[in-house]
Motif scaffolding. Structure first.
Motif, PDB file in Angstrom:
ATOM      1  N   UNK A   1       8.610   5.201  -0.699  1.00 46.14           N
ATOM      2  CA  UNK A   1       8.369   6.481  -1.376  1.00 46.14           C
ATOM      3  C   UNK A   1       7.573   6.284  -2.667  1.00 46.14           C
ATOM      4  N   UNK A   2       7.677   5.099  -3.259  1.00 45.26           N
ATOM      5  CA  UNK A   2       6.966   4.798  -4.506  1.00 45.26           C
ATOM      6  C   UNK A   2       5.788   3.862  -4.276  1.00 45.26           C
ATOM      7  N   UNK A   3       6.014   2.792  -3.503  1.00 46.93           N
ATOM      8  CA  UNK A   3       5.013   1.745  -3.328  1.00 46.93           C
ATOM      9  C   UNK A   3       4.469   1.754  -1.901  1.00 46.93           C
ATOM     10  N   UNK A   4       3.272   1.231  -1.755  1.00 49.92           N
ATOM     11  CA  UNK A   4       2.699   1.046  -0.420  1.00 49.92           C
ATOM     12  C   UNK A   4       3.090  -0.345   0.062  1.00 49.92           C
ATOM     13  N   UNK A   5       3.926  -0.403   1.075  1.00 49.50           N
ATOM     14  CA  UNK A   5       4.355  -1.671   1.642  1.00 49.50           C
ATOM     15  C   UNK A   5       3.264  -2.198   2.564  1.00 49.50           C
ATOM     16  N   UNK A   6       2.976  -3.503   2.453  1.00 51.52           N
ATOM     17  CA  UNK A   6       1.875  -4.122   3.178  1.00 51.52           C
ATOM     18  C   UNK A   6       2.390  -5.148   4.184  1.00 51.52           C
ATOM     19  N   UNK A   7       1.623  -5.402   5.253  1.00 49.93           N
ATOM     20  CA  UNK A   7       2.048  -6.411   6.221  1.00 49.93           C
ATOM     21  C   UNK A   7       2.337  -7.752   5.552  1.00 49.93           C
ATOM     22  N   UNK A   8       3.466  -8.323   5.902  1.00 49.72           N
ATOM     23  CA  UNK A   8       3.912  -9.575   5.308  1.00 49.72           C
ATOM     24  C   UNK A   8       4.837  -9.394   4.136  1.00 49.72           C
TER      25      UNK A   8
END
Length: 333
Positions: free
Chosen positions: A281-288
């Motif tokens: 909801x706050x951060x963009x989670x990235x692969x890995x």
């Protein structure tokens, strides 16, 4: 450190897992490890000399069927797992850590971290902590903060205890590994963004968790959790489909052979989907990226026994394998 032969018969759930390995005198490489403890070098199998585990996670939906096929194919060249050193399985760009997510653990910490001047009986303080947990669950507010990738080390590496760390403690945790970018995803969508799971021991220096000089500031996670090597990770990333339901996995940590943590993920206040959704909801989670989901009861503060030079921690989570790390006191500078 190579995998001990006695551990090879029960490496992980499912037919294969991802790892980062190296020959004793070679560079690290992404590997597919099969359930019979054989290794396929994915640089050769996928014809990409610069490949990393994070590259695989960047294209997880396309890669997963290819890995499944490789695991069942006798053609790719294989080598015994015991011939290789096992590193942390992935180098994440971001580490999202969850605090206060196991009910009994939080209650124990609440009692152990008694504020100066608080002379109330233990039973009263436990009841207060239980009430706080119930309120957090009802209000649907997980607690997530940021860790540093530089704190990560391998699952069999020695852990240096900094000379300044007065109360180093263990915290075994289930970690979700992101396989698709996730931003503001719902709880229902969250698990579709998880490629697999691994295990982390999120070490904490209890003496530096709270800023005594500035109590109004609160917790100091940089100081207490991010020393080099304070997050042993791995050994494997096990695909989510092989792990299945994460609602009842057993987390066990032994210190010098004595069981300290032995709890089910049933005691979580917020499950994996809720934690991933909340962080997104706050951060963009990235692969890995890693989403650590908190640690159960049985840490050193509960037992009144913190980590010391020469201690050996053996940790395991259902279906995810095992870690063994030895503590080594850092020489004061």
């Amino acid at each position: 450190m190579s995998v001990k032969p006695e551990a090879a018969s029960a490496l992980f759930a499912g037919p294969f897992a991802l790892a980062t390995l190296s020959a004793l005198d070679g560079a690290a490489f992404p590997a597919l490890v099969t359930s019979d403890a054989q290794v396929i070098d994915l640089r050769d199998a996928l014809d990409d000399a610069d490949l990393s585990v994070r590259d695989l996670l960047n294209d997880w939906e396309a890669v997963l069927p290819r890995l499944t096929a490789l695991a069942g194919d006798s053609a790719p060249r294989r080598a015994p797992l015991a011939d290789f050193r096992v590193h942390a399985p992935v180098e994440p760009r971001q580490v999202f850590q969850s605090g206060a997510n196991y009910r009994q653990h939080v209650i124990d910490l609440h009692v152990a971290h008694r504020a100066p001047g608080d002379e109330r009986p233990e039973a009263e303080r436990r009841a207060e902590a239980a009430e706080i947990m119930d309120r957090r669950a009802a209000e649907d507010l997980p607690y997530v903060f940021i860790g540093l990738p530089s704190a990560i080390t391998g699952p069999y590496d020695d852990v240096a205890l900094p000379a300044w760390a007065e109360k180093p403690d263990w915290e075994l945790e289930l970690a979700a590994v992101i396989g698709r970018p996730a931003y503001q995803v719902s709880v229902e969508e969250a698990l579709a963004h998880v490629a697999g799971y691994t295990m982390a021991n999120d070490l904490t220096d209890r003496a530096t968790v709270f800023r005594r000089d500035m109590p109004q500031i609160g917790t100091d996670w940089l100081r207490s959790k991010n020393a080099p090597g304070f997050t042993p990770l791995g050994p494997w990333i096990v695909p989510a489909a092989s792990v299945g339901d994460t609602g009842d996995l057993r987390l066990t940590l032994k210190l010098n052979g004595e069981t300290m943590q032995d709890e089910s993920t049933k005691d979580m206040i917020f499950d994996v989907a809720r934690m991933v959704s909340y962080a997104s909801q706050t951060a963009r989670l990235l692969p890995g990226d890693l989403v650590l989901t908190g640690s159960p009861a049985g840490n050193g503060m509960h037992w009144g026994r913190l980590l010391r030079d020469g201690d050996v921690m053996d940790a395991s989570i259902t279906g995810l394998g095992a870690q063994r790390t030895r503590c080594v006191a850092e020489v004061a500078r």
